[in-house]
Design a protein around this motif. Structure first.
Motif, PDB file in Angstrom:
ATOM      1  N   ALA A 130       0.846  -1.191   0.000  1.00 30.40           N
ATOM      2  CA  ALA A 130       0.000   0.000   0.000  1.00 30.40           C
ATOM      3  C   ALA A 130       0.878   1.236   0.000  1.00 30.40           C
ATOM      4  CB  ALA A 130      -0.889   0.004   1.238  1.00 30.40           C
ATOM      5  N   PRO A 131       0.596   2.172  -0.888  1.00 32.52           N
ATOM      6  CA  PRO A 131       1.409   3.381  -0.925  1.00 32.52           C
ATOM      7  C   PRO A 131       1.404   4.097   0.415  1.00 32.52           C
ATOM      8  CG  PRO A 131      -0.021   3.238  -2.834  1.00 32.52           C
ATOM      9  CD  PRO A 131      -0.459   2.169  -1.878  1.00 32.52           C
ATOM     10  N   ALA A 132       2.555   4.616   0.794  1.00 27.88           N
ATOM     11  CA  ALA A 132       2.677   5.267   2.090  1.00 27.88           C
ATOM     12  C   ALA A 132       2.053   6.655   2.078  1.00 27.88           C
ATOM     13  CB  ALA A 132       4.136   5.373   2.482  1.00 27.88           C
TER      14      ALA A 132
ATOM     15  N   HIS B 233      -0.859  11.062  -3.520  1.00 25.10           N
ATOM     16  CA  HIS B 233      -0.476  12.279  -4.224  1.00 25.10           C
ATOM     17  C   HIS B 233      -1.257  13.477  -3.714  1.00 25.10           C
ATOM     18  CE1 HIS B 233       1.159   9.472  -7.379  1.00 25.10           C
ATOM     19  NE2 HIS B 233       2.142  10.283  -7.126  1.00 25.10           N
ATOM     20  N   HIS B 234      -2.413  13.212  -3.162  1.00 21.53           N
ATOM     21  CA  HIS B 234      -3.196  14.280  -2.535  1.00 21.53           C
ATOM     22  C   HIS B 234      -4.093  13.645  -1.507  1.00 21.53           C
ATOM     23  CE1 HIS B 234      -6.801  13.065  -4.684  1.00 21.53           C
ATOM     24  NE2 HIS B 234      -6.092  13.019  -5.789  1.00 21.53           N
ATOM     25  N   SER B 235      -4.835  14.476  -0.798  1.00 24.07           N
ATOM     26  CA  SER B 235      -5.692  13.949   0.256  1.00 24.07           C
ATOM     27  C   SER B 235      -6.727  12.974  -0.308  1.00 24.07           C
ATOM     28  CB  SER B 235      -6.417  15.106   0.939  1.00 24.07           C
ATOM     29  OG  SER B 235      -7.398  14.601   1.805  1.00 24.07           O
TER      30      SER B 235
ATOM     31  N   PRO C 243      -0.871  11.308 -12.324  1.00 24.53           N
ATOM     32  CA  PRO C 243      -0.807  10.416 -11.169  1.00 24.53           C
ATOM     33  C   PRO C 243      -2.103   9.664 -10.876  1.00 24.53           C
ATOM     34  CG  PRO C 243      -1.098  12.666 -10.422  1.00 24.53           C
ATOM     35  CD  PRO C 243      -0.968  12.725 -11.919  1.00 24.53           C
TER      36      PRO C 243
ATOM     37  N   SER D 222      -2.775   5.624 -10.116  1.00 24.67           N
ATOM     38  CA  SER D 222      -1.942   5.930 -11.273  1.00 24.67           C
ATOM     39  C   SER D 222      -2.049   4.758 -12.246  1.00 24.67           C
ATOM     40  CB  SER D 222      -0.492   6.102 -10.847  1.00 24.67           C
ATOM     41  OG  SER D 222       0.023   4.861 -10.378  1.00 24.67           O
TER      42      SER D 222
ATOM     43  N   ASP E  22      -3.294   6.407  -4.083  1.00 21.66           N
ATOM     44  CA  ASP E  22      -1.843   6.518  -4.271  1.00 21.66           C
ATOM     45  C   ASP E  22      -1.491   7.913  -4.738  1.00 21.66           C
ATOM     46  OD1 ASP E  22      -2.489   6.695  -6.940  1.00 21.66           O
ATOM     47  OD2 ASP E  22      -1.079   5.158  -7.585  1.00 21.66           O
TER      48      ASP E  22
END
Lengths: 246, 127
Positions: free
Chosen positions: B18-20, B23-25, B49, B73, B127
């Motif tokens: 899972a992405p940490a 790219h935005h809220s 993205p 993405s 992400d």
């Protein structure tokens, strides 16, 4: 009595052996790497835990940024801007990174935002001060046995990073191969320390690990094209022309 | 290991991470309560993205309208097995989304159900 020819041969053999030994000491990090988990399962994360301890002034600058962007769509990544050091290296893994290694340089591609870094070794390294500051800075490197030491300078001040820092920050990384997984999968370790007397109360140290993705290659990360396509669409629409580009 | 198997393993290894940081809220999306939804593909833009998907959706409550969805993405979509061919303009598709917390139209694409009934994608966050 030993002839000059024999002496020459022995000297050459010693020199070649030393060179081979030295080369053997330096591992080849080439390959694609993803976040270390040890084994497949929950608990994986991209960036290791930990945050720099900021000075009051840095904290205030960071808070100003967060007050404007928290909970919004505003963000460097959403604007197709890469993370910059040290977030680019510490966050890599969810989006894999790929290393291409040559004797005179190590080239690292972080898939997210197609960021890349080049660690210049030996005479390839130039005076960092002759380069413009960038989000990923300028990196030179040297070997200490089987460890690659990378030093990065020429960074820009970043409040938009999860690891905020001033333009005085320097980053030292120590790369080496760790204990492989049971199945032989290689593990890469990076002991990173960021020093920044202007923004950090103390040096920020953290350890990042990856495991290899054999046979994998990072993908391209085209990000700004949609914005251009929207712009083109607007132009064509205004002119009453049909846009055929995808 | 052959190339296909290697690639599959690589996809799985990447996909389960899972992405940490998004790219935005992504606070507006309810990832804990995904819902299924069907509609006709009006637009599908696989991009970084984030992907953009517009479906024509009809339901009793709000009738027929176009709804815009966001997604991972395109790189991560591909690693999840969500490929462009699954979203052809004019086709009916069934997707799983993390709906908007405030109940408005929209959401974050977390998976797709193929015409054969196969569920693809197990996205658990933005992400």
């Amino acid at each position: 009595m030993i002839s000059n020819r024999t002496l020459g041969m022995v000297s050459l053999a010693i020199c070649l052996s030393a060179a081979v030994l030295e080369a053997a000491e330096q591992p080849d990090f080439s390959g694609a790497w993803t976040t270390f988990r040890g084994s497949i399962g929950a608990g994986a994360f991209n960036a290791p835990q930990g945050a720099p301890v900021l000075t009051e002034a840095a904290e205030a600058a960071r808070n100003d940024f967060l007050s404007l962007t928290d909970g919004t769509n505003h963000g460097a990544g959403n604007s197709c801007v890469g993370s910059g050091m040290p977030a680019s290296v510490l966050g890599s893994g969810g989006y894999p990174m790929e290393i291409i290694q040559r004797p005179e340089q190590v080239f690292v591609i972080y898939e997210a935002h197609s960021e890349f870094r080049r660690f210049l070794i030996g005479t390839e390294a130039e005076d960092p001060d002759s380069f413009f500051p960038e989000r990923n800075g300028y990196s030179t490197a040297y070997w200490e046995g089987d460890r690659l030491i990378v030093e990065t300078t020429r960074l820009k001040t970043q409040v938009d990073s999860r690891y905020p820092h001033s333009n005085e920050a320097t980053v030292r990384e120590v790369y080496y191969l760790g204990e492989p997984l049971e199945d032989g999968t290689r593990v890469l370790v990076n002991e990173l320390t960021m020093t920044d007397s202007a923004w950090l109360k103390e040096p920020f140290s953290i350890v990042k690990r990856w495991q290899e993705l054999p046979g994998y290659h990072v993908l391209t990360y085209e990000c700004s094209e949609p914005k251009w396509l929207d712009e083109m669409e607007g132009l064509y629409e205004e002119a009453g022309l049909e846009m055929v580009q995808e | 290991m052959n190339k296909i198997a290697t690639t599959f393993c690589a996809l799985i290894l990447c996909a389960i991470v899972a992405p940490a940081s998004a790219h935005h809220s992504a606070a507006q999306f309810d990832f804990r309560n995904p819902v299924a939804l069907s509609g006709k593909v009006i637009e599908a833009r696989f991009a970084n993205p984030h992907m953009r998907l517009v479906l024509e959706v009809t339901d009793d409550a709000r009738g027929t309208r176009d709804i815009e969805f966001e997604g991972h993405s395109r790189n991560n979509m591909r690693r999840q097995g969500l490929l462009p061919g699954m979203f052809t303009v004019g086709d009916m598709v069934t997707i799983s989304i993390a709906p908007m917390k405030d109940g408005t139209d929209g959401g974050y694409v977390v998976g797709v159900r193929t015409p054969e009934g196969e569920e693809i994608g197990r996205i658990t966050g933005a992400d």
